[in-house]
Design an enzyme around this catalytic site. Structure first.
Site, short mmCIF file in Angstrom:
data_model
loop_
_atom_site.label_atom_id
_atom_site.label_comp_id
_atom_site.label_asym_id
_atom_site.label_seq_id
_atom_site.Cartn_x
_atom_site.Cartn_y
_atom_site.Cartn_z
N HIS A 1 -21.48 6.66 22.11
CA HIS A 1 -20.45 5.85 21.45
C HIS A 1 -19.50 5.23 22.47
O HIS A 1 -19.19 4.03 22.41
CB HIS A 1 -19.64 6.73 20.49
CG HIS A 1 -20.34 7.03 19.20
ND1 HIS A 1 -20.84 6.05 18.38
CD2 HIS A 1 -20.60 8.21 18.57
CE1 HIS A 1 -21.39 6.60 17.31
NE2 HIS A 1 -21.26 7.92 17.41
N GLY B 1 2.82 4.52 1.08
CA GLY B 1 3.44 4.99 2.31
C GLY B 1 4.18 3.95 3.11
O GLY B 1 4.62 4.24 4.22
N THR B 2 4.34 2.74 2.57
CA THR B 2 5.01 1.68 3.34
C THR B 2 6.52 1.66 3.13
O THR B 2 7.21 0.90 3.82
CB THR B 2 4.42 0.32 2.97
OG1 THR B 2 4.47 0.15 1.55
CG2 THR B 2 2.98 0.21 3.43
N GLY B 3 7.05 2.44 2.19
CA GLY B 3 8.50 2.54 2.03
C GLY B 3 9.06 1.83 0.83
O GLY B 3 10.23 1.45 0.85
N LYS B 4 8.30 1.67 -0.25
CA LYS B 4 8.83 1.00 -1.45
C LYS B 4 9.90 1.85 -2.12
O LYS B 4 10.98 1.35 -2.46
CB LYS B 4 7.67 0.72 -2.41
CG LYS B 4 6.59 -0.19 -1.84
CD LYS B 4 5.52 -0.48 -2.85
CE LYS B 4 4.73 0.75 -3.22
NZ LYS B 4 3.98 1.30 -2.07
N GLU C 1 -21.50 11.57 21.79
CA GLU C 1 -20.18 10.95 22.00
C GLU C 1 -20.17 10.05 23.24
O GLU C 1 -19.47 9.03 23.26
CB GLU C 1 -19.11 12.03 22.12
CG GLU C 1 -18.98 12.93 20.89
CD GLU C 1 -18.66 12.13 19.64
OE1 GLU C 1 -18.05 11.04 19.75
OE2 GLU C 1 -19.04 12.58 18.54
N PRO D 1 0.83 -1.21 0.00
CA PRO D 1 0.00 0.00 0.00
C PRO D 1 0.86 1.25 0.00
O PRO D 1 2.07 1.20 0.26
CB PRO D 1 -0.82 -0.14 1.29
CG PRO D 1 -0.02 -1.06 2.16
CD PRO D 1 0.70 -1.99 1.24
#
Length: 783
Positions: free
Chosen positions: A551, A328-331, A548, A326
């Site tokens: 939730h 942003g994983t550092g490829k 809130e 995906p």
């Protein structure tokens, strides 16, 4: 925001002001007035003498004036060291010709009204009539110039023009003379000179034949005569300059055409950047959280450096290595690390650079790229975002002869075609491996597919350590706790988190990054920036508080829901409030019961509005959207419906040029579609009933939570857990006891210190006000 200082005001001595804001007036001298001496600048580095008192005068100068002088000297030094600009010869010639043309036109405009162009006959007539004063004959140009008196009007005699001139002058003088014989030429007068035929003017005429001109002028000796010989330089310039100008223009146009042809021919050349000597400063040690990918790439690098180690075992180097994961994983970071570590040439290019508007350019660039790599073999080629050129072939939308297909075919041939290529390794990166052509992914081309996935907890800790290496981190910052709170974040997200924390620390004028700055940056990334300027009325704030709280309480009571860490009604981004629920560990599988509990948490806000506000609002629109999407996936994709059984419904389409996820094909009957809708509605109803049962049984706790939120706006940590566990009163009592004990310690401390120093002994009155204030609970920081 600081404004740029106005240099005009700084250079004006009248605008200089003293500390009071007034213009300082110099003291009036008592003796002879003298002009104030301007202080001279001496460069001490050059050995110039230093006058006494220079340091004092320099220290007395205003700070802003000293800073401006330093900036002025720095600008002057940079200006003097600027490399000279070279002007082309063609530009100089064009400027010279334009200036010459403009100058000649201006001269003609100035002198054009005073010079008459005469024909040869008019010139001869003027000489015979005695109206020519001098003649300058140019033997080279066959022209005559000089001064003459023009005739009055065409067809009039000299006597008539002369008499009319006399009459006009006498009228102006107030006397009218009656000539006795108007037709005579010689009119006697005592008030006017003979030559009053008109204004003296310049003339120019063409006259061929110097001998005939001499005969004409010899009959009129009163005319001055002069002959000018032609200059050799002038003749040469007149004859050669047009040819030189024409040749220069031809050379200029041919050079431009050559540049255009070269630029057109360069379309087929690859735009890859070769990295040899100036390598990136990224190493494998800078890549954290991807140990498996680093190990695979290190092996490829080692094969290029030490091929004999593998060849003696019969091993062959992988032709290609595909980095999949995906965004942003550092490829790309891994590829930069390979470029920094490898001792072989490294070529990097983007997949979009192969695609141009001209047919065949992509294939030509692929050929050129591999030719460069083969010449520098052993070498590595890195193609980023290869899905731009490696999409699956087929009819699709572009046809069988699409330009992208030609580029892909050439890439397939270069990687594993008829010619062997054992010394070039191709590394590519993509986040859309599902759209790549199968021929590109087969063994022999991309032998390895390295999955670069999101980091786990240990990987996030290592990534945080890398990004915190060059930053001043406070002692309260716990990187392991941050790693647990950032589940699902990639390496790029963690880098952005630490950078935002550093920016926030600088904004708050702190020296070290604290945990408060990290938490604030985390919330900024998850929910958006805080909307401090948004003003909400009391009714809206009350509705948000109950929403809130619903939730949070439903999520706390359900076993499989994520733990609640923070509740706030401060608007952030597009949300008016939010509840932060973060899992304690990374989840790789999600159970059916966990998804049902998640549906109930989504419905908690809407149910709270129904019970405690008496009306529902649009604040639950996003909750309903996410809940419906989750319920439909449970039925259609995950087979978690008891009524429909263990099957999936709907198949994705195969429009590869639209990314394969343009839509879904409905491969089931309308009756099945109705049953799917009924099952989704049933799951939503069950989630609603679960949330309603939890909140209706804990109304007092909900009132307490809403009240605290309205007072403090944000609760987290121990306060949040006390509200969720319904132990708020015990929490307040504990805090009051701690505050009272702290106040008692502060009250005893001055009495112990007062014994050795008698004169400092004071009553304990100053600490007495702390006793009644101790029962008050500490206020939470407002956000």
């Amino acid at each position: 925001m600081s404004e740029t200082p106005n240099t005009n005001e700084q250079n004006n001595p009248n605008n200089q002001q003293d500390g009071t804001g007034q213009n300082p007036m110099p003291p009036m001298p008592t003796g002879k007035p003298q002009m104030p001496e301007r202080p001279e600048r001496h460069n001490q580095a050059d050995g110039a003498p230093k006058r006494p008192g220079d340091d004092d005068r320099k220290s007395e100068r205003p700070t802003w004036l000293s800073e401006f002088s330093d900036k002025e000297e720095d600008f002057a030094s940079r200006l003097n060291t600027r490399p000279p600009q070279r002007a082309s010869i063609i530009t100089i010639i064009i400027i010279f010709l334009v200036a010459f043309f403009i100058g000649s036109q201006m001269m003609n405009m100035v002198h054009g009204e005073e010079t008459d162009d005469l024909t040869t006959s008019e010139f001869v007539q003027a000489v015979e009539q005695g109206r020519v004063e001098n003649v300058v004959y140019n033997a080279g140009e066959y022209t005559v110039t000089g001064k003459y008196y023009p005739a009055a009007t065409a067809g009039s005699t000299i006597a008539e023009s002369y008499n009319s001139a006399i009459e006009s002058v006498d009228v102006k003088l107030g006397t009218i003379l009656e000539p006795s014989n108007p037709s005579s030429v010689g009119i006697e007068t005592t008030s006017l000179e003979e030559k009053t035929l008109g204004t003296e003017r310049n003339y120019t005429a063409t006259y061929v034949g110097q001998d005939s001109l001499m005969e004409l002028l010899s009959a009129h000796p009163e005319v001055e005569y002069q002959v000018t010989l032609p200059s050799n330089v002038t003749e040469i310039l007149i004859s050669v300059l047009p040819m030189l100008l024409f040749a220069g223009l031809l050379i200029y146009f041919f050079s431009q055409m050559s540049k255009a042809n070269n630029s057109q021919m360069s379309f087929g050349k690859a735009k890859a950047k070769k990295t040899t000597e100036e390598r990136p400063d990224v190493r494998f040690s800078d890549v954290a959280g991807e140990d498996e990918a680093v190990e695979e790439l290190q092996e490829i690098k080692d094969f290029l450096v030490n091929p004999g180690k593998y060849q003696k075992l019969g091993a062959k180097i992988p032709r290609g290595c595909l980095l999949v994961g995906p965004p942003g994983t550092g490829k790309t970071l891994l590829a930069r690390a390979v470029a920094g570590e490898a001792n072989v040439p490294f070529f990097s290019i983007s997949g979009s650079e192969f695609v141009e508007m001209f047919v065949g350019v992509g294939a030509s660039r692929v050929r050129n790229l591999f030719e460069q790599a083969k010449e520098a073999a052993p070498s590595i080629i890195f193609i980023d975002e290869i899905d731009a050129v490696g999409r699956q072939r087929g009819t699709g939308l572009g046809g069988g002869h699409d330009e992208r297909e030609q580029t892909l075919n050439q890439l397939l041939v270069e990687m594993d075609g008829f010619e062997k290529n054992d010394a070039v390794v191709l590394i590519a990166a993509t986040n859309r491996v599902d759209v790549l052509d199968p021929a590109l992914l087969r063994p022999g081309r991309f032998d390895r597919q390295i999955v670069v996935d999101g980091p786990d907890v240990k990987g996030r800790v290592k990534i945080l350590e890398v990004h915190a290496k060059n930053k001043p981190i406070g002692e309260d910052v716990d990187l392991e706790r941050i790693a647990k709170l950032t589940s699902g974040m990639t390496g790029a997200d963690l880098m952005n988190l630490m950078n935002e924390a550093a920016l926030l620390t600088a904004r708050r004028n702190k020296d070290k990054i604290g945990m408060d700055e990290v938490n604030e940056s985390m919330e900024r990334l998850m929910a958006g920036p805080e909307r401090k300027t948004r003003v909400l009325n009391e009714k809206t704030r009350r509705t948000i508080a109950y929403h809130e709280s619903g939730h949070a309480l439903v999520g706390h009571m359900l076993e499989n829901a994520d733990p609640v860490h923070k509740i706030t009604i401060v608007p952030r981004g597009m949300a008016l409030g939010y509840t932060m629920s973060i899992p304690d560990e990374d989840k790789f599988l999600v159970s059916r019961s966990a998804m049902l509990d998640e549906l109930a948490v989504f419905m908690g806000g809407r149910v709270a509005e129904e019970i405690f506000c008496g009306d529902i609002t649009t604040g639950a629109s996003n909750d309903l959207e996410r809940a419906t999407k989750t319920a439909r996936k449970m039925v259609v994709s995950y087979g978690m419906s008891e009524a429909l059984g263990q099957q999936t419904f709907g198949q994705p389409n195969h429009e590869v040029f639209l990314g394969r996820d343009y839509g879904n094909t409905q491969d089931y009957s309308p009756e099945t579609a109705q049953r799917i809708d009924e099952e989704v509605a049933r799951l939503m109803k069950e989630a609603h009933d679960t949330a309603y049962e939890i909140l209706s049984a804990r109304q007092e706790q909900m009132h307490t939570m809403a009240k605290v939120l309205l007072e403090r706006e944000t609760v987290d940590g121990e306060e949040c857990q006390a509200l969720l566990n319904n132990t708020w009163d015990e929490f307040l009592a504990k805090k009051q006891a701690e505050a009272a004990a702290k106040a008692a310690d502060q009250a005893e401390q001055p009495q112990v210190e007062a014994e050795p120093v008698a004169q400092v002994a004071t009553p304990a009155a100053p600490v007495a006000p702390a006793v009644p204030e101790a029962p008050q609970p500490p206020a939470a920081p407002q956000q």
